[in-house]
Design a protein around this motif. Structure first.
Motif, mmCIF file in Angstrom:
data_model
loop_
_atom_site.group_PDB
_atom_site.id
_atom_site.type_symbol
_atom_site.label_atom_id
_atom_site.label_comp_id
_atom_site.label_asym_id
_atom_site.label_seq_id
_atom_site.Cartn_x
_atom_site.Cartn_y
_atom_site.Cartn_z
ATOM 1 N N SER A 1 9.072 7.906 3.462
ATOM 2 C CA SER A 1 8.813 7.277 2.166
ATOM 3 C C SER A 1 7.975 8.194 1.266
ATOM 4 C CB SER A 1 8.087 5.942 2.372
ATOM 5 O OG SER A 1 7.851 5.310 1.138
ATOM 6 N N ILE A 2 6.933 8.772 1.833
ATOM 7 C CA ILE A 2 6.042 9.642 1.052
ATOM 8 C C ILE A 2 6.758 10.917 0.610
ATOM 9 C CG2 ILE A 2 3.935 11.054 1.125
ATOM 10 C CD1 ILE A 2 3.314 8.097 0.926
ATOM 11 N N THR A 3 7.466 11.567 1.532
ATOM 12 C CA THR A 3 8.170 12.805 1.179
ATOM 13 C C THR A 3 9.331 12.520 0.220
ATOM 14 O OG1 THR A 3 9.498 12.662 3.216
ATOM 15 C CG2 THR A 3 7.528 14.048 3.285
ATOM 16 N N GLY A 4 9.936 11.331 0.366
ATOM 17 C CA GLY A 4 11.005 10.941 -0.558
ATOM 18 C C GLY A 4 10.479 10.797 -1.974
ATOM 19 N N ALA A 5 9.287 10.212 -2.091
ATOM 20 C CA ALA A 5 8.656 10.046 -3.406
ATOM 21 C C ALA A 5 8.305 11.403 -4.014
ATOM 22 C CB ALA A 5 7.397 9.193 -3.264
ATOM 23 N N ILE A 6 7.834 12.310 -3.164
ATOM 24 C CA ILE A 6 7.494 13.663 -3.629
ATOM 25 C C ILE A 6 8.751 14.379 -4.125
ATOM 26 C CG2 ILE A 6 6.726 15.958 -2.858
ATOM 27 C CD1 ILE A 6 4.717 14.501 -1.023
ATOM 28 N N LYS A 7 9.833 14.210 -3.382
ATOM 29 C CA LYS A 7 11.104 14.829 -3.781
ATOM 30 C C LYS A 7 11.541 14.319 -5.152
ATOM 31 C CE LYS A 7 15.795 15.705 -2.123
ATOM 32 N NZ LYS A 7 16.809 15.383 -1.088
ATOM 33 N N GLU A 8 11.387 13.018 -5.378
ATOM 34 C CA GLU A 8 11.726 12.441 -6.681
ATOM 35 C C GLU A 8 10.845 13.032 -7.785
ATOM 36 O OE1 GLU A 8 11.687 8.185 -6.749
ATOM 37 O OE2 GLU A 8 12.940 8.006 -4.962
ATOM 38 N N GLY A 9 9.561 13.189 -7.478
ATOM 39 C CA GLY A 9 8.635 13.772 -8.446
ATOM 40 C C GLY A 9 9.015 15.197 -8.808
ATOM 41 N N LEU A 10 9.429 15.969 -7.803
ATOM 42 C CA LEU A 10 9.848 17.359 -8.035
ATOM 43 C C LEU A 10 11.124 17.409 -8.873
ATOM 44 C CD1 LEU A 10 9.196 18.812 -4.451
ATOM 45 C CD2 LEU A 10 7.856 19.267 -6.516
ATOM 46 N N GLU A 11 12.029 16.470 -8.604
ATOM 47 C CA GLU A 11 13.283 16.414 -9.381
ATOM 48 C C GLU A 11 13.007 16.026 -10.829
ATOM 49 O OE1 GLU A 11 15.530 13.665 -7.071
ATOM 50 O OE2 GLU A 11 16.208 15.184 -5.618
ATOM 51 N N ASP A 12 12.081 15.083 -11.022
ATOM 52 C CA ASP A 12 11.702 14.677 -12.382
ATOM 53 C C ASP A 12 11.093 15.854 -13.133
ATOM 54 O OD1 ASP A 12 12.560 12.162 -11.875
ATOM 55 O OD2 ASP A 12 10.580 11.219 -11.762
ATOM 56 N N ARG A 13 10.280 16.630 -12.420
ATOM 57 C CA ARG A 13 9.634 17.800 -13.039
ATOM 58 C C ARG A 13 10.677 18.821 -13.478
ATOM 59 N NH1 ARG A 13 4.982 20.498 -13.633
ATOM 60 N NH2 ARG A 13 4.942 22.757 -13.331
ATOM 61 N N LYS A 14 11.675 19.034 -12.616
ATOM 62 C CA LYS A 14 12.742 19.990 -12.937
ATOM 63 C C LYS A 14 13.539 19.504 -14.153
ATOM 64 C CE LYS A 14 16.582 22.510 -10.822
ATOM 65 N NZ LYS A 14 17.488 22.350 -11.961
ATOM 66 N N THR A 15 13.820 18.201 -14.198
ATOM 67 C CA THR A 15 14.559 17.614 -15.320
ATOM 68 C C THR A 15 13.802 17.809 -16.630
ATOM 69 O OG1 THR A 15 15.545 15.948 -13.876
ATOM 70 C CG2 THR A 15 15.586 15.501 -16.237
ATOM 71 N N ALA B 1 -4.027 19.175 -4.514
ATOM 72 C CA ALA B 1 -4.411 18.071 -5.405
ATOM 73 C C ALA B 1 -4.704 16.819 -4.599
ATOM 74 C CB ALA B 1 -3.304 17.800 -6.400
ATOM 75 N N ALA B 2 -4.169 16.763 -3.367
ATOM 76 C CA ALA B 2 -4.407 15.628 -2.472
ATOM 77 C C ALA B 2 -4.048 16.057 -1.058
ATOM 78 C CB ALA B 2 -3.553 14.428 -2.882
ATOM 79 N N GLN C 1 0.824 -1.214 0.000
ATOM 80 C CA GLN C 1 0.000 0.000 0.000
ATOM 81 C C GLN C 1 0.859 1.265 0.000
ATOM 82 O OE1 GLN C 1 -3.090 -1.698 -0.875
ATOM 83 N NE2 GLN C 1 -3.642 0.290 -0.037
ATOM 84 N N LEU C 2 1.992 1.197 0.682
ATOM 85 C CA LEU C 2 2.902 2.345 0.740
ATOM 86 C C LEU C 2 3.491 2.631 -0.646
ATOM 87 C CD1 LEU C 2 4.292 4.499 2.430
ATOM 88 C CD2 LEU C 2 6.005 2.804 3.107
ATOM 89 N N GLU C 3 3.777 1.583 -1.391
ATOM 90 C CA GLU C 3 4.291 1.755 -2.752
ATOM 91 C C GLU C 3 3.262 2.439 -3.651
ATOM 92 O OE1 GLU C 3 5.685 -1.881 -4.449
ATOM 93 O OE2 GLU C 3 7.382 -2.060 -3.090
ATOM 94 N N ILE C 4 2.005 2.020 -3.523
ATOM 95 C CA ILE C 4 0.923 2.619 -4.323
ATOM 96 C C ILE C 4 0.754 4.094 -3.963
ATOM 97 C CG2 ILE C 4 -1.569 2.596 -4.740
ATOM 98 C CD1 ILE C 4 -1.448 -0.475 -4.236
ATOM 99 N N ALA C 5 0.736 4.378 -2.650
ATOM 100 C CA ALA C 5 0.561 5.755 -2.179
ATOM 101 C C ALA C 5 1.741 6.639 -2.583
ATOM 102 C CB ALA C 5 0.395 5.765 -0.662
ATOM 103 N N SER C 6 2.949 6.093 -2.478
ATOM 104 C CA SER C 6 4.160 6.851 -2.840
ATOM 105 C C SER C 6 4.182 7.174 -4.336
ATOM 106 C CB SER C 6 5.414 6.061 -2.461
ATOM 107 O OG SER C 6 5.502 5.896 -1.067
ATOM 108 N N ALA C 7 3.753 6.217 -5.151
ATOM 109 C CA ALA C 7 3.705 6.429 -6.604
ATOM 110 C C ALA C 7 2.713 7.538 -6.950
ATOM 111 C CB ALA C 7 3.313 5.136 -7.310
ATOM 112 N N GLN D 1 3.639 11.264 -8.592
ATOM 113 C CA GLN D 1 3.006 11.735 -9.821
ATOM 114 C C GLN D 1 2.381 13.113 -9.632
ATOM 115 O OE1 GLN D 1 3.443 10.078 -12.685
ATOM 116 N NE2 GLN D 1 2.543 11.870 -13.654
ATOM 117 N N ILE D 2 1.775 13.339 -8.471
ATOM 118 C CA ILE D 2 1.163 14.632 -8.172
ATOM 119 C C ILE D 2 2.239 15.718 -8.133
ATOM 120 C CG2 ILE D 2 -0.003 15.996 -6.384
ATOM 121 C CD1 ILE D 2 -1.546 13.372 -5.680
#
Length: 258
Positions: A216-230, A159-160, A49-55, A59-60
């Motif tokens: 885990s959740i904030t780490g996923a958000i950080k990755e999303g922000l980095e992807d957005r910047k890229t 958004a969430a 469930q944590l993997e689903i929530a983190s994904a 994305q958000i």
């Protein structure tokens, strides 16, 4: 996106639920066993469930939208403020003000009022006030900062929302549901996971448990922000390349004409 290990969740006490008599039957699918009258959460289900929530959170963040974190219980306040401010997301760790989401325009007015007081201190207006008026404004500013300071940059509805304890934060959950805002939440054995969109079965009382889930959740958000910047940087590079090509083509045409 790094996967949280079973061992680290076990060490953080994520598996400890509430007493059997306090359980919510809707949590049955996430309970592994009962031990000495206490329900034990199935950590394999927690990981899934944590993997689903983190994904979803990633994305958000990648789309450039905000996730509002809500945790007013004592054990979670400092953890949330520390981890969430680091990724520049809004959060509420003091009292949830009724209508914060459903009456968002009023919330924005309170934030603007805080900004106006700050402006008074820089544009010279502050010096025209007497001592009593300044004291009143300072107290008003402190109260507004306590309730709305951490969401001052939230110019629109999130958004969430991420909630640490859905029973304690039932007003926030109800407002989000009314507005159709997705809810990511830690759900303990006394909670109803069906009331949220992305339930994460976990001990929502222990500091270590809250910390590891938030990590885990904030780490996923950080990755999303980095992807957005890229993606943004890549887009800018493509624009520069396209512009350069256009200039070269024009120059080439001019050379031919000469």
């Amino acid at each position: 996106m790094s996967k949280v290990s079973f061992e680290s969740l076990l060490e953080a006490g994520v598996h400890f639920g509430h007493l059997k008599r306090k359980w919510n039957p809707a949590m049955a699918q996430y309970i592994f066993e009962e031990k000495k009258g206490i329900h034990i959460i199935d950590l394999n289900k927690t990981i899934a469930q944590l993997e689903i929530a983190s994904a979803a959170a990633k994305q958000i963040a990648k789309s450039g939208k905000k996730i509002l974190f809500v945790a007013t219980k004592k054990q979670a306040k400092e953890i949330v403020a520390d981890k969430v401010s680091a990724i520049n997301m809004p959060y509420v760790t003091e009292r949830w003000t009724g209508g914060m989401l459903t009456n968002f325009q009023t919330t924005r007015k309170s934030i603007r009022k805080m900004a106006n007081i700050d402006k008074m201190k820089t544009d010279g207006t502050w010096t025209t006030l007497n001592k009593r008026e300044r004291l009143f404004k300072d107290r008003q500013r402190d109260k507004l900062e306590k309730n709305f300071g951490s969401i001052a940059d939230m110019t629109r509805q999130p958004a969430a929302i991420f909630v640490v304890d859905i029973l304690k934060e039932h007003i926030a959950v109800a407002e989000a549901k009314k507005l159709g805002i997705p809810i990511i939440a830690m759900v303990d054995t006394n909670s109803n996971p069906k009331t949220v969109d992305f339930p994460i079965p976990a001990n929502d009382d222990a500091t270590k448990s809250i910390a590891i889930i938030l990590e885990s959740i904030t780490g996923a958000i950080k990755e999303g922000l980095e992807d957005r910047k890229t993606l943004k940087d890549k887009g800018a590079d493509e624009e520069v390349k396209a512009e350069s090509k256009k200039v070269e083509e024009v120059a080439s045409e001019e050379t031919k004409e000469d």
